[in-house]
Design a protein around this motif. Structure first.
Motif, mmCIF file in Angstrom:
data_model
loop_
_atom_site.group_PDB
_atom_site.id
_atom_site.type_symbol
_atom_site.label_atom_id
_atom_site.label_comp_id
_atom_site.label_asym_id
_atom_site.label_seq_id
_atom_site.Cartn_x
_atom_site.Cartn_y
_atom_site.Cartn_z
ATOM 1 N N THR A 32 -5.596 -1.180 1.654
ATOM 2 C CA THR A 32 -5.242 -2.602 1.709
ATOM 3 C C THR A 32 -3.964 -2.897 0.922
ATOM 4 N N GLY A 33 -3.715 -2.135 -0.150
ATOM 5 C CA GLY A 33 -2.637 -2.507 -1.045
ATOM 6 C C GLY A 33 -1.381 -1.670 -0.947
ATOM 7 N N HIS A 34 -1.461 -0.458 -0.373
ATOM 8 C CA HIS A 34 -0.337 0.464 -0.558
ATOM 9 C C HIS A 34 0.195 1.136 0.698
ATOM 10 N N LEU A 35 -0.656 1.407 1.703
ATOM 11 C CA LEU A 35 -0.139 2.103 2.888
ATOM 12 C C LEU A 35 0.942 1.255 3.546
ATOM 13 N N GLN A 36 2.012 1.927 3.993
ATOM 14 C CA GLN A 36 3.169 1.186 4.489
ATOM 15 C C GLN A 36 3.211 1.072 6.017
ATOM 16 N N ALA A 37 2.156 1.505 6.721
ATOM 17 C CA ALA A 37 2.121 1.333 8.175
ATOM 18 C C ALA A 37 2.427 -0.135 8.512
ATOM 19 N N ALA A 38 3.277 -0.351 9.514
ATOM 20 C CA ALA A 38 3.848 -1.682 9.748
ATOM 21 C C ALA A 38 2.780 -2.757 9.950
ATOM 22 N N THR A 39 1.804 -2.495 10.815
ATOM 23 C CA THR A 39 0.788 -3.511 11.107
ATOM 24 C C THR A 39 -0.006 -3.865 9.861
ATOM 25 N N LEU A 40 -0.389 -2.803 9.118
ATOM 26 C CA LEU A 40 -1.164 -2.996 7.894
ATOM 27 C C LEU A 40 -0.343 -3.769 6.872
ATOM 28 N N HIS A 41 0.926 -3.385 6.751
ATOM 29 C CA HIS A 41 1.804 -4.042 5.785
ATOM 30 C C HIS A 41 1.955 -5.527 6.109
#
Lengths: 56, 226
Positions: A32-41
């Motif tokens: 939730t806080g760190h992965l940089q995948a575009a949709t997640l971000h």
């Protein structure tokens, strides 16, 4: 009053579940806080800023 | 044991995240939206003409704001897994866990997960200059991990040597220094950045105190059910 054997058994009973929960928690925070995948971000963007995570 | 742990954490994390998500929408989001007007170039300060400090801000955005609340609930559920696990370990070593002591656990969690990294990497508003995100994330995880160990040592250590280690763990990441940008290029007024950091930390403290109390309360309740 607990005997020593009971105390040792109780400690063992908490250690593995606690370890599992800590790993699970770190995984959730990473997602939730760190992965940089575009949709997640994009979806988490405002929360990441408001919660003080390094965002972009 | 695992079932009680996970159930307590889910209840505590989801309830906390819902409250905190709403607090963020109320207190943090307007500052973030204000900053985005500068990030997008719609507003420019340091120019010739004076700029109003009270522009019209975009209002409630259902999809965007609902996603924020959902991700806040997920994030605090993640923290709750860790917090309840540590409470369980402490309880078996003799600590008393109830909603009242949970408040102190919450303050300790705030220091570890929120205030310690913010001491050198202040909560950043959109549009500010910052170093590479990967480097900041590594520093963030290292700092939070060190501060979490330090808080445990302060709470449960029994001698000066352990407390000394705790002080070193708290100070070291800031003496080493967080990744900083090479140049300042942020277009956002400093007043907005400062207000954002203060609001984020204030809501963060409320969040962790609530999370600590709820985590201890639900863990206590699950254990009473036998």
């Amino acid at each position: 009053m607990k005997t020593e054997a009971q105390t040792v058994a109780a400690t063992r009973s908490a250690t593995l579940p606690a370890l599992f929960a800590v790993i699970l928690g770190v995984a959730v925070i990473t997602m939730t806080g760190h992965l940089q995948a575009a949709t997640l971000h994009d979806a988490a963007h405002d929360m990441r800023h408001a919660t003080g995570f390094p965002c972009h | 044991m695992l079932g009680k742990l996970l159930a307590s954490a889910l209840f505590a994390g989801a309830a906390t995240g819902l409250i905190v998500g709403l607090l963020q929408l109320l207190f943090v989001q307007p500052v973030l939206l204000h900053a985005e007007l500068y990030e997008s170039g719609e507003l420019v300060h340091f120019g010739g003409a004076a700029i109003s400090a009270h522009p019209d801000l975009p209002g409630f955005d259902p999809v965007r704001d609902l996603l924020s609340v959902v991700f806040t609930m997920l994030t605090y559920t993640g923290y709750a897994f860790i917090l309840v696990a540590l409470m369980l370990v402490a309880e078996e070593r003799g600590a008393q866990i109830d909603a009242r002591s949970g408040l102190i656990w919450g303050v300790a969690g705030f220091v570890a997960a929120h205030f310690a990294p913010a001491f050198s990497l202040a909560p950043e508003v959109p549009g500010v200059a910052a170093a590479d995100v990967g480097a900041r994330q590594i520093w963030w995880f290292a700092t939070v991990g060190a501060a979490a160990v330090a808080m445990w040592l302060i709470a449960f250590g029994r001698n000066w040597a352990l407390w000394g280690v705790a002080v070193i763990l708290l100070a070291a990441p800031h003496l080493v220094g967080a990744p900083e940008p090479d140049t300042f290029t942020g277009p956002v007024p400093t007043e907005i950045g400062a207000l954002f950091a203060a609001r984020a930390l204030g809501v963060g403290l409320a969040a962790w105190v609530i999370l600590g109390a709820f985590s201890a309360f639900f863990l206590d309740r699950e254990q009473r059910r036998g």
